[in-house]
Enzyme design. Sequence first.
Site, PDB file in Angstrom:
ATOM      1  CG  ASN A 449     104.279  36.504 100.940  1.00 31.42           C
ATOM      2  OD1 ASN A 449     103.101  36.192 101.043  1.00 31.42           O
ATOM      3  ND2 ASN A 449     105.260  35.703 101.340  1.00 31.42           N
ATOM      4  CD  GLU A 450     104.468  34.461 105.270  1.00 27.99           C
ATOM      5  OE1 GLU A 450     105.575  34.133 105.723  1.00 27.99           O
ATOM      6  OE2 GLU A 450     103.584  33.642 105.005  1.00 27.99           O
ATOM      7  CG  ASN A 500     100.367  34.222 103.466  1.00 29.36           C
ATOM      8  OD1 ASN A 500      99.425  34.486 102.735  1.00 29.36           O
ATOM      9  ND2 ASN A 500     101.600  34.582 103.172  1.00 29.36           N
ATOM     10  CE1 TYR A 506     104.915  24.510 107.922  1.00 31.07           C
ATOM     11  CE2 TYR A 506     103.405  25.721 106.522  1.00 31.07           C
ATOM     12  CZ  TYR A 506     104.542  24.972 106.677  1.00 31.07           C
ATOM     13  OH  TYR A 506     105.313  24.683 105.585  1.00 31.07           O
ATOM     14  CD1 TRP A 586     101.932  27.114  99.618  1.00 25.73           C
ATOM     15  CD2 TRP A 586     101.561  29.035  98.550  1.00 25.73           C
ATOM     16  NE1 TRP A 586     103.141  27.548  99.150  1.00 25.73           N
ATOM     17  CE2 TRP A 586     102.940  28.727  98.483  1.00 25.73           C
ATOM     18  CE3 TRP A 586     101.100  30.187  97.924  1.00 25.73           C
ATOM     19  CZ2 TRP A 586     103.855  29.548  97.828  1.00 25.73           C
ATOM     20  CZ3 TRP A 586     102.012  31.002  97.287  1.00 25.73           C
ATOM     21  CH2 TRP A 586     103.367  30.682  97.254  1.00 25.73           C
ATOM     22  CE  LYS A 607     102.811  23.946 103.068  1.00 25.38           C
ATOM     23  NZ  LYS A 607     104.272  23.976 102.846  1.00 25.38           N
TER      24      LYS A 607
END
Length: 739
Positions: A449-450, A500, A506, A586, A607
Amino acid sequence: MILKKKNGNWFVLRVILIGITLNFFSLVFGQNSNRKSLPRTVFNINSDWHFIKNEIKSLDKINLNSNDWQPIKLPHNWGFQEAQKGNKEYYKGVGWYKKLLDINFKKNKRYFLRFGAASKVANVYINNKHVGAHRGSFGAFGFEITKYLSDTEPNIVVVSVDNSKFTDIAPLGGDFNVYGGLYRSVFLIETAKVSFALTDHVSKGVTWLQSEVSDEKALLEVIGWISNGTSNGLPFTHFPKEIGETIQEGRYLYRVKLLDHQDKEVAAKEIYINISPNLTAPYTLTLELQNPHLWHGTKDPYLYKAVAEVREPNGELVDRVTQNIGLRSFYIDAEKGFFLNDKPYRLRGVSKHQDRKDIGWAVSKEHLEEDIDLIKEMGANALRCAHYQHSDDLVDLCDKAGILVWSEIPLVGSMNEDKAFAETTKNQLKDMIRQQINHPSVFAWGLFNEIHVKKNDPHRMLMDLKLLANAEDKTRPTIAATSHMAAPEINKIPNILGWNRYPGWYDPFEHLKNAKQWNKYKNTSKDGGFCFSEHGAGANIKHHEQNPEQPVPKSFWHPEEWQAKVHEAAWESYSSTPYIWGSFVWNMFDFASVKREEGGVIALNDKGLVTFNRKTKKDAFYFYKANWSNTPMVHITSKRHDIRNEVETPIKIYTNLSKVTCYVNDSLIGEIEPNAYHIAIFKDVELVKGENKIIAIASGENQELKDEVIWVYDPNHNSIKPKEDKQVKRIHGDGGFGQ
């Protein structure tokens, strides 16, 4: 001459011959007291443990008789109490557990311990002898303890658990807390000397690979890893004819079968096998079922009972492993999306962490059942188990509910490219795959992930993980979640890809207004097409704004109305784009993050569509319920915005029925049809000073549902929204903390 003896002497001779024959068979077949065995027995040993928090890492320096040990019951964890309060220095160190094993030791049996998880490093001791260690916070692990047990003295198990930071253990980053402890159940397992293997990353010992599945036929490759824990065994030739109709090679019978929901046998196969002493070996059978009843997600999560057995040639049961399996096939078309059993099946997903308010990671099965019930109520059909391997109990519940699962290892944000880190990460991947491979709900293995490229090149290690996953399981794709295009080669390592992105949080909200802009992500995955692996916005249920504007993520102000607006626009955009094969909100639930101080609270990622304690469903939950669930519903939004200082207000209602009628103070406001996304808005409704009773009546399909709320109009009421916020808006893509 002997055969001509009189009858009495002939009887004596026959007895002697039978005795000689039985002794021969006993020597050849190993048919002694060790072979008289029943199926395995599994004991939950969660009760009567004792715990002490102590930095000492050596057993010979820990005082097992100290009065400082506190009685506890598993599952148990530490650190969440301090972390929830925002203490970034919550305890990361060593904790010790001890227990007297209440065991009726039998010398013709084998004994194993299975731990659901321990965070992060566990060392297990039996009667002061080191049995083994496990590195990694999320996979189950276990050991055979037979040779360490005493049949005359009390048997003591001691476990040290250390959740300090280790450079060789993922996760090294991430927006979630890593607690310590034995936070899942522990089992003592008793088996015969011959059994299905229990120490292969504590897998089931039987793998049911679905090599071909359709409406007409299902083919399963069933691999049984069978362990002979005896010294009995020999290079064996043939059984005597009396044991079977034909001469068969081998010493045991390996049999597999499928039972339907009425426990009727619908397919079976068996072979005789030869097992050498002190060896574990794989044996494969191909099982065929005509016209199978397929597992079709939430629409029809049909499960067969899969049974694998080891038996004596005479039929006596030696060991049995039973589990539920569902027969299904799936694929992703780069243009048309996800297909389940050759039918279009868009994944309407959520993500979740495993923690709970005031409980941490030590959640019970009842807690997990509540989580799954909430996910089902909302109408979701897929779950991303972020960002690590979740429990057996959770995946079992997903099998039964028909919820497709994205399971992943905790390779989040940062990575260490040395050999030790690579080895530990591979072992975490093996834990996950071997323990979950038989679950029909699992559709993909998550690799990372990321991940962000820094000093060293991570491509080799990530490719090794991908090849390992494909070798372990040829029936499922690998997947990863990314947030940037800085290293496109990394994004093409897994078979499929998730993005994502957080438009409206964001990223600018305007990104949701033009679905064509998702074309830029379309060819970033290896096989084409993509999903949104994360999207959403924060919401404090005490923050409300009648006409909200996009807030600053790290600021105090997180109005619930803005979160709902973001999810409304996101679903409209994503669901109208065929090659986006799924989206994962999310997050399903608020969760703890000691790094955060925003939204008017500390140490919380807000969230979630449901609050951390699972008590309150936010408005966005009901939006998805209206769009995803077939259960008739109606919901007036902004109920918690119960004191208002503007005389005119919109009344927004979610419903999946065909029309909505609205009343204010018993006066009819109007009747309208919801739009294509099940939203009905009555604009510029005038309130009176004081209390206003709002009633919404949704009707259709020969039924009528009602919802109501009281709002108070007070022109002098002051909102808690700050007049000015000087914090800088952050753009997503920082390796996990942006989530």
